[in-house]
Design a protein around this motif. Structure first.
Motif, mmCIF file in Angstrom:
data_model
loop_
_atom_site.group_PDB
_atom_site.id
_atom_site.type_symbol
_atom_site.label_atom_id
_atom_site.label_comp_id
_atom_site.label_asym_id
_atom_site.label_seq_id
_atom_site.Cartn_x
_atom_site.Cartn_y
_atom_site.Cartn_z
ATOM 1 N N PHE A 30 -71.902 15.303 9.385
ATOM 2 C CA PHE A 30 -71.752 14.035 10.106
ATOM 3 C C PHE A 30 -70.699 14.286 11.178
ATOM 4 O O PHE A 30 -69.665 14.892 10.891
ATOM 5 N N VAL A 31 -70.948 13.826 12.393
ATOM 6 C CA VAL A 31 -70.099 14.274 13.498
ATOM 7 C C VAL A 31 -69.546 13.110 14.324
ATOM 8 O O VAL A 31 -70.277 12.181 14.672
ATOM 9 N N HIS A 32 -68.253 13.184 14.606
ATOM 10 C CA HIS A 32 -67.626 12.299 15.590
ATOM 11 C C HIS A 32 -66.869 13.181 16.567
ATOM 12 O O HIS A 32 -66.093 14.044 16.160
ATOM 13 N N ARG A 33 -67.115 12.960 17.859
ATOM 14 C CA ARG A 33 -66.389 13.748 18.855
ATOM 15 C C ARG A 33 -65.824 12.838 19.930
ATOM 16 O O ARG A 33 -66.460 11.858 20.329
ATOM 17 N N ASN A 34 -64.616 13.131 20.359
ATOM 18 C CA ASN A 34 -64.026 12.433 21.501
ATOM 19 C C ASN A 34 -63.123 13.415 22.238
ATOM 20 O O ASN A 34 -62.915 14.547 21.756
ATOM 21 N N VAL A 52 -69.875 5.386 2.315
ATOM 22 C CA VAL A 52 -71.323 5.350 2.115
ATOM 23 C C VAL A 52 -71.890 6.743 1.848
ATOM 24 O O VAL A 52 -72.569 6.968 0.852
ATOM 25 N N LEU A 53 -71.593 7.673 2.751
ATOM 26 C CA LEU A 53 -72.155 9.032 2.589
ATOM 27 C C LEU A 53 -71.407 9.838 1.533
ATOM 28 O O LEU A 53 -71.937 10.799 0.995
ATOM 29 N N LYS A 54 -70.173 9.458 1.275
ATOM 30 C CA LYS A 54 -69.320 10.120 0.281
ATOM 31 C C LYS A 54 -69.178 11.625 0.551
ATOM 32 O O LYS A 54 -69.407 12.469 -0.331
ATOM 33 N N VAL A 55 -68.811 11.934 1.791
ATOM 34 C CA VAL A 55 -68.573 13.334 2.143
ATOM 35 C C VAL A 55 -67.396 13.869 1.327
ATOM 36 O O VAL A 55 -66.473 13.135 0.989
ATOM 37 N N GLY A 56 -67.438 15.143 1.018
ATOM 38 C CA GLY A 56 -66.353 15.745 0.238
ATOM 39 C C GLY A 56 -65.249 16.320 1.107
ATOM 40 O O GLY A 56 -64.137 16.567 0.637
ATOM 41 N N HIS A 57 -65.574 16.547 2.398
ATOM 42 C CA HIS A 57 -64.609 17.184 3.289
ATOM 43 C C HIS A 57 -64.635 16.544 4.669
ATOM 44 O O HIS A 57 -65.713 16.290 5.215
ATOM 45 N N ILE A 58 -63.449 16.301 5.206
ATOM 46 C CA ILE A 58 -63.321 15.841 6.590
ATOM 47 C C ILE A 58 -62.591 16.929 7.361
ATOM 48 O O ILE A 58 -61.465 17.307 7.005
ATOM 49 N N ILE A 59 -63.245 17.445 8.364
ATOM 50 C CA ILE A 59 -62.680 18.547 9.147
ATOM 51 C C ILE A 59 -62.284 18.030 10.522
ATOM 52 O O ILE A 59 -63.145 17.600 11.297
ATOM 53 N N VAL A 60 -60.982 18.033 10.798
ATOM 54 C CA VAL A 60 -60.525 17.741 12.153
ATOM 55 C C VAL A 60 -60.413 19.083 12.849
ATOM 56 O O VAL A 60 -59.648 19.951 12.425
ATOM 57 N N CYS A 61 -61.229 19.287 13.877
ATOM 58 C CA CYS A 61 -61.258 20.588 14.537
ATOM 59 C C CYS A 61 -60.942 20.479 16.023
ATOM 60 O O CYS A 61 -61.667 19.835 16.767
ATOM 61 N N ALA A 86 -77.672 13.304 3.660
ATOM 62 C CA ALA A 86 -76.666 13.488 2.611
ATOM 63 C C ALA A 86 -75.717 14.618 3.004
ATOM 64 O O ALA A 86 -75.594 15.616 2.308
ATOM 65 N N PRO A 87 -75.042 14.446 4.164
ATOM 66 C CA PRO A 87 -74.130 15.509 4.598
ATOM 67 C C PRO A 87 -72.906 15.578 3.690
ATOM 68 O O PRO A 87 -72.454 14.563 3.164
#
Ligand code: CO
Length: 208
Positions: free
Chosen positions: A61-65, A87-96, A34-35
């Motif tokens: 939850f992590v995506h890297r490229n 699905v996970l309903k994350v509250g924040h998406i961080i593009v770093c 439940a990230p």
């Protein structure tokens, strides 16, 4: 196998440490994740998402490229974003992103590297569109760092333009997109101040 044994030894010690702090740590994780955050970052080995923000397994939850790109035809990245939002309903998406990014640096050069040149073409286009601003910086490092920042802002905007996010906002789901940049030199994150949390903060052409 033998030369990688130290990785298994590390893993054993790591799992032990977690179990000492909380005997049910892995049992709890095995039941659900439940990230609250999705991280879209660069593959660079010096920018490990969990460690930088001090989060445990299960918390991000992590995506890297290479060069933290959000390309609208990249099914891999889009699938991660969709799962995280729907699905996970994350509250924040961080593009770093990070300063000194090799992917961004390659896109600024005329060197041919092969297949990856296609992947990095969006950054080359971004450089082309902002040539005078970027080239106006006094040093090569500053030119690279500015393009690294512009890249983060562009990719964060790209997240907000997806149908995934536009639909989430339209149905009232709370999700905020952030653009951050990390400095390998001091280990610190900086917020680039481009956070968006609703349709009104994106251009009408992207609204659905
Ligand atoms: Co990089």
């Amino acid at each position: 196998m033998d030369d990688l044994q130290h990785l298994f030894d590390n893993n054993n010690r790591w799992a032990e440490r977690h179990k000492q702090q909380d005997p049910d740590f892995f049992l709890g994780l095995s039941r659900q994740q439940a990230p609250r955050y999705l991280w879209v970052g660069c593959s660079d080995s010096r920018v490990p998402a969990n460690e930088i923000v001090g989060l445990n397994p299960g918390e991000i939850f992590v995506h890297r490229n290479v060069a933290n790109l959000v390309i609208h035809t990249d099914l891999n990245c889009l699938s991660v974003i969709q799962y995280a939002v729907d699905v996970l309903k994350v509250g924040h998406i961080i593009v770093c992103g990070h300063y000194g990014c090799g992917g961004v640096s390659s896109a600024m050069s005329n060197q041919e590297l092969g297949l990856i040149d296609n992947w990095l073409m969006d950054i080359k286009d971004l450089y082309h569109r902002n040539r005078s601003l970027v080239d106006g910086q006094p040093t090569e490092t500053q030119r690279l760092d500015l393009l690294c920042e512009l890249n983060v802002k562009t990719q964060a905007a790209n997240v907000g333009h997806t149908a995934i996010i536009q639909n989430a906002w339209r149905r009232g789901q709370k999700v905020t997109i952030h653009g951050w940049i990390y400095s390998i030199q001091d280990g610190l994150l900086r917020d680039l101040g481009v956070s968006v949390s609703g349709q009104g903060q994106t251009s009408p052409i992207y609204h659905l």
